[in-house]
Design an enzyme around this catalytic site. Sequence first.
Site, short mmCIF file in Angstrom:
data_model
loop_
_atom_site.label_atom_id
_atom_site.label_comp_id
_atom_site.label_asym_id
_atom_site.label_seq_id
_atom_site.Cartn_x
_atom_site.Cartn_y
_atom_site.Cartn_z
CG HIS A 18 -2.05 -1.03 1.04
ND1 HIS A 18 -3.15 -0.80 0.25
CD2 HIS A 18 -2.19 -2.27 1.57
CE1 HIS A 18 -3.94 -1.87 0.29
NE2 HIS A 18 -3.38 -2.78 1.08
N GLY A 76 -2.38 -2.13 -4.67
CA GLY A 76 -2.08 -1.14 -3.65
C GLY A 76 -0.71 -0.53 -3.82
CG ASP A 111 -5.92 -9.56 0.26
OD1 ASP A 111 -5.80 -9.29 1.47
OD2 ASP A 111 -6.24 -8.72 -0.59
#
Length: 365
Positions: free
Chosen positions: A180, A205, A258
């Site tokens: 991210h 991300g 995930d």
Amino acid sequence: MTRVSGRIVTPDAVVTGHLDLDDDLIAAIVPDETAGDDVIVPGFVDLHCHGGGGHTFTTGSAPAAREAAAFHLRHGTTTIMASLVSSPFALMRSAVDDYRPLVDDGTLAGIHFEGPYLSGIRCGAQNPAFLRDPSMAEITELVSEGSGVVRMMTIAPELPGALEAITYLRDHDVLAAIGHTDATYDQTHAGVAAGATVATHLFNGMRPLHHREPGPVVGLLSSTATVELIADNIHLHPGMLAFAARDAGPDRAILITDAMDATGMPDGRYELGGQEVIVADRVARLAVNGSIAGSTLTMDVALRNAVTAGLPLIDAARMASTTPARLLGLTKTLGALTPGLRADLVILTPDLTLKSVLRSGTRIS
């Protein structure tokens, strides 16, 4: 002595024969060309999972975490990390205490804090209300109080104080992951030099790559970091999955899910980190802006998708089991079909559809 027969996928070869189990350990591999065509792979090791079967890891609830782990165990994940999303510190701190008994009894391999020290520009489905710069006071308390429980933390390396935090994690045996992030190529390499060893769901991300500023994707692939890949054919095109896996190699690439609580559940409305998620045709997206919000993937499907994308079965099995086990320092115990290791195995049909799961020699499904 229990015997499981078929095509046994070891770290180096596929051996047709019998896998002999002595209680909870693998005793021997006995070649036999008449053993059948079931495919036997080591139990999966998922370092990045937020929940499944209608239960979540993200709220710090031990009963919910136990149910989520049990759901993924039935799909072959015999070792799992509980991944939280960006959260208030109070929730992060309480999760350490609440999940410790589950780590102690082997239900969980530990906690992965995906945030909150992440880029607002690349937050994806992370709740922007909880994002903040790295806090050494928070991190040192989590690591000191969560010794043996806190195993990984994702940080954007370009944030103020990030490099200090990454080095601290490395020095205290916690995996520091880069994710991210809007980092440049050079900032990414600085993060790896500071001690980061994992790339959180590579490509997703992250600042997109560009030929004049390669950014974090090329930075991570060109480094020593191990890269996570979500093999659901949604987060990554199969061609991109195969490209990244081949570039990094099976010793530097791992398959992850995930997954969120909607995994294995009907389409509908769910919640992730305080934000509403809508799941339609197995794709999870934030209601507010349509960003992809985790997956509805299980590791058995991830393995099959990786092989369908063109990766050799041996490599896919290493990415799903052996390499993540190494990251956790568990290769003397599990992660491969090798005599002396724990009898964690997944039995698949010839087309790699899940058939049965054993953990420590005990049949789960």
